[in-house]
Enzyme design. Structure first.
Site, mmCIF file in Angstrom:
data_model
loop_
_atom_site.group_PDB
_atom_site.id
_atom_site.type_symbol
_atom_site.label_atom_id
_atom_site.label_comp_id
_atom_site.label_asym_id
_atom_site.label_seq_id
_atom_site.Cartn_x
_atom_site.Cartn_y
_atom_site.Cartn_z
ATOM 1 N N GLU A 79 -15.203 -11.834 -4.540
ATOM 2 C CA GLU A 79 -13.773 -11.943 -4.253
ATOM 3 C C GLU A 79 -13.542 -12.482 -2.844
ATOM 4 O OE1 GLU A 79 -9.860 -8.958 -3.973
ATOM 5 O OE2 GLU A 79 -11.893 -8.142 -3.959
ATOM 6 N N LYS A 109 -5.315 -13.039 -10.108
ATOM 7 C CA LYS A 109 -5.266 -11.601 -10.325
ATOM 8 C C LYS A 109 -3.844 -11.185 -10.691
ATOM 9 C CE LYS A 109 -6.390 -7.233 -7.975
ATOM 10 N NZ LYS A 109 -6.778 -6.601 -6.700
ATOM 11 N N CYS A 113 -11.585 -7.034 -8.364
ATOM 12 C CA CYS A 113 -11.532 -5.755 -7.660
ATOM 13 C C CYS A 113 -10.927 -4.640 -8.503
ATOM 14 C CB CYS A 113 -10.798 -5.937 -6.328
ATOM 15 S SG CYS A 113 -10.897 -4.494 -5.230
#
Length: 508
Positions: free
Chosen positions: A274, A331, A385
């Protein structure tokens, strides 16, 4: 209330908090699941001795506050990345998070105490705590971190998650703890104690045997695909520093270009973690060719921020051998107050744009779960995440993926508990969906996880390096992948209404 009863009540809440802290020791890195069972059983025993719903609620609140206070102790770490400015906030953040989550347990148990008959109160408490955990996974976008079910990851019981999920394992944990507490309650007939003990023993042994059987079922062969996981180990306080940021990019390029071990083929796909590149995707025109050259013909999948007008996204991008962007993913399940401010865009309607993601002040959410075609490695479901803690985000994908990618940066959260707990949850996603999970983390723990949740290989926490590994095969779709937590939610709802109806009927 006189001072003596009030003092006794405070002591009971403090004792409950201490037992909650004991229960938290089942989570990584301590990983003693028996302590979770013991702590919860003792805490529920105190709840069952309560004389009123209010008293029961306070004791449940104390149990949860101790449990979450220790389990989520890693929450203080981001405030110490810049300790001079933010360090003073750390204890307040942890206290209010633990105390706030504890309200769910306290309120649920107080309600259970009120609606259930004394003889069945242990059941109602277990169902109420399970219901509180289900709500915790959804309310305010959800935060199901630290479920009691997660403590079983290194035991055969974890394999039951293929049918009931980690949340179902949490329900079984509450039920077993409540059963132990009820056995210890004085004033029962010996035959009742014996029956309850036998029920608990049969359940524990049966679950263990079933889990072992599932664990030993053969998996499909690995795919003829070699992945390279790149772990740069960039400390958070230096990761975005103008004097160091591109040193870590260069490190990742060097790790990408490194010669494989003898007998190991060149990777077919290279994966960076990430936000591996500290700039916007649109500003990487000079960098992407160097990345592609280092990969020597393999695509590179990497974390980067993406801008679109005044909106910004936490993204993953796939580049081909020529360095051109072939696909991207934004995301969509963002961290409240970490990546965006709730109601920030709404406030922008009234001229307050400081918290508005659409004005560039925070991340905007992507359109939702989606698959990415990587070519030789097939279709992958990307998770960035925090998204890996939500099974429902995997079920929201338009179709079943060949594998799951979990790209993360856990450097924010220290090196004690959070990275290990995050890894455990990624392993549960593999079991729940019967899919291999490839985890690539900035500071670790990068890992290859098969469809049974077993670690095939991993890069240790706090180490820079790369890992070349075959892509494990996928198992058939699991019952949990089809139904999710819906059966558990229905069961809890029906059970609590049944207990309420029984109490009303008896009262009449």
């Amino acid at each position: 209330m006189t001072d003596r009863p009030r003092l006794a009540g405070v002591r009971a809440v403090l004792a409950s908090a201490a037992l909650g802290a004991v229960a938290s020791l089942g989570h990584a890195p301590v990983s003693w699941p028996a302590f979770t069972l013991i702590g919860l059983a003792a805490g529920i025993f105190l709840i069952l001795r309560s004389m009123s719903p209010l008293q029961a609620g306070w004791r449940a609140w104390g149990l949860a506050a101790g449990y979450f206070g220790v389990t989520l102790s890693w929450l203080v770490e981001p405030f110490f990345v810049d300790a001079a400015r933010h360090g003073w906030m750390a204890p307040f953040a942890l206290f209010f998070m633990a105390a706030g989550l504890a309200l769910l347990w306290g309120g649920a148990v107080a309600l259970a105490h009120r609606i259930s008959a004394p003889s069945l109160r242990w059941l109602s408490v277990a169902f109420a705590l399970t219901g509180a955990e289900v709500i915790r996974g959804w309310i305010f976008t959800g935060f199901p971190w630290g479920s009691p079910g997660h403590v079983w990851i290194d035991t055969p019981y974890a394999q039951l998650a293929a049918y009931i999920g980690a949340s179902g394992l949490g329900a079984l944990t509450f039920l077993m703890a409540a059963l132990l507490a009820q056995i210890a309650v004085p004033g029962q007939f010996a035959r009742v104690r014996l029956l309850l003990a036998a029920l608990g023993a049969v359940s524990a042994v049966g679950g263990f045997v079933a889990g072992q059987a599932l664990e030993n079922e053969p998996l499909p062969d690995d795919r003829d695909v070699t992945l390279r996981l790149v772990q740069p180990n960039a400390p958070q306080h230096l990761k975005w520093h103008r004097d160091h940021a591109y040193d870590f990019v260069r490190r990742q390029i060097d790790l990408t270009a490194a010669t494989p071990s003898p007998g190991q083929p060149r990777p077919d796909l290279v994966i960076w973690p990430e936000t591996a590149v500290p700039t916007l995707l649109d500003w990487t025109d000079d960098l992407r060719p160097a990345m592609a050259e280092a990969a020597q013909g393999a695509p590179v999948l990497f974390g980067v921020q993406r801008g679109d007008a005044m909106q910004y996204y936490n993204s993953l991008a796939l580049i081909g051998p020529d360095g051109a962007v072939q696909a991207s993913y934004d995301k969509h399940h963002l961290v409240p107050f970490g990546e965006y401010i709730p109601l920030g865009d709404w406030l922008d309607e009234f001229g307050i744009s400081a918290f508005a993601a659409r004005a560039g002040n925070g991340y905007s959410a992507g359109p939702g779960a989606r698959l990415m075609d990587t070519g030789v490695a097939g279709n992958v479901l990307p998770l960035i995440c925090y998204e890996a803690i939500f099974p429902r985000d995997i079920r929201a994908a338009p179709r079943r993926a060949d594998w799951i990618l979990h790209a993360t940066n856990d450097a924010w959260f220290g090196d004690y508990s959070m990275p290990f707990q995050h890894l455990a949850q990624a392993r549960f996603r593999a079991i729940e969906f019967g899919l291999p999970v490839i985890r690539v983390a900035n500071t670790g723990i990068s890992a290859v996880i098969d469809a049974r949740g077993q670690l095939r290989d991993a890069l240790a926490l706090g180490r820079a390096g790369f890992l070349d590994a075959s892509l494990p095969g996928a198992a058939p779709p699991t019952p949990y992948s089809r139904h999710g937590d819906l059966p558990l939610t229905v069961l809890i709802t029906v059970a609590l209404f049944g207990l309420l109806a029984r109490r009303v009927t008896k009262a009449r």
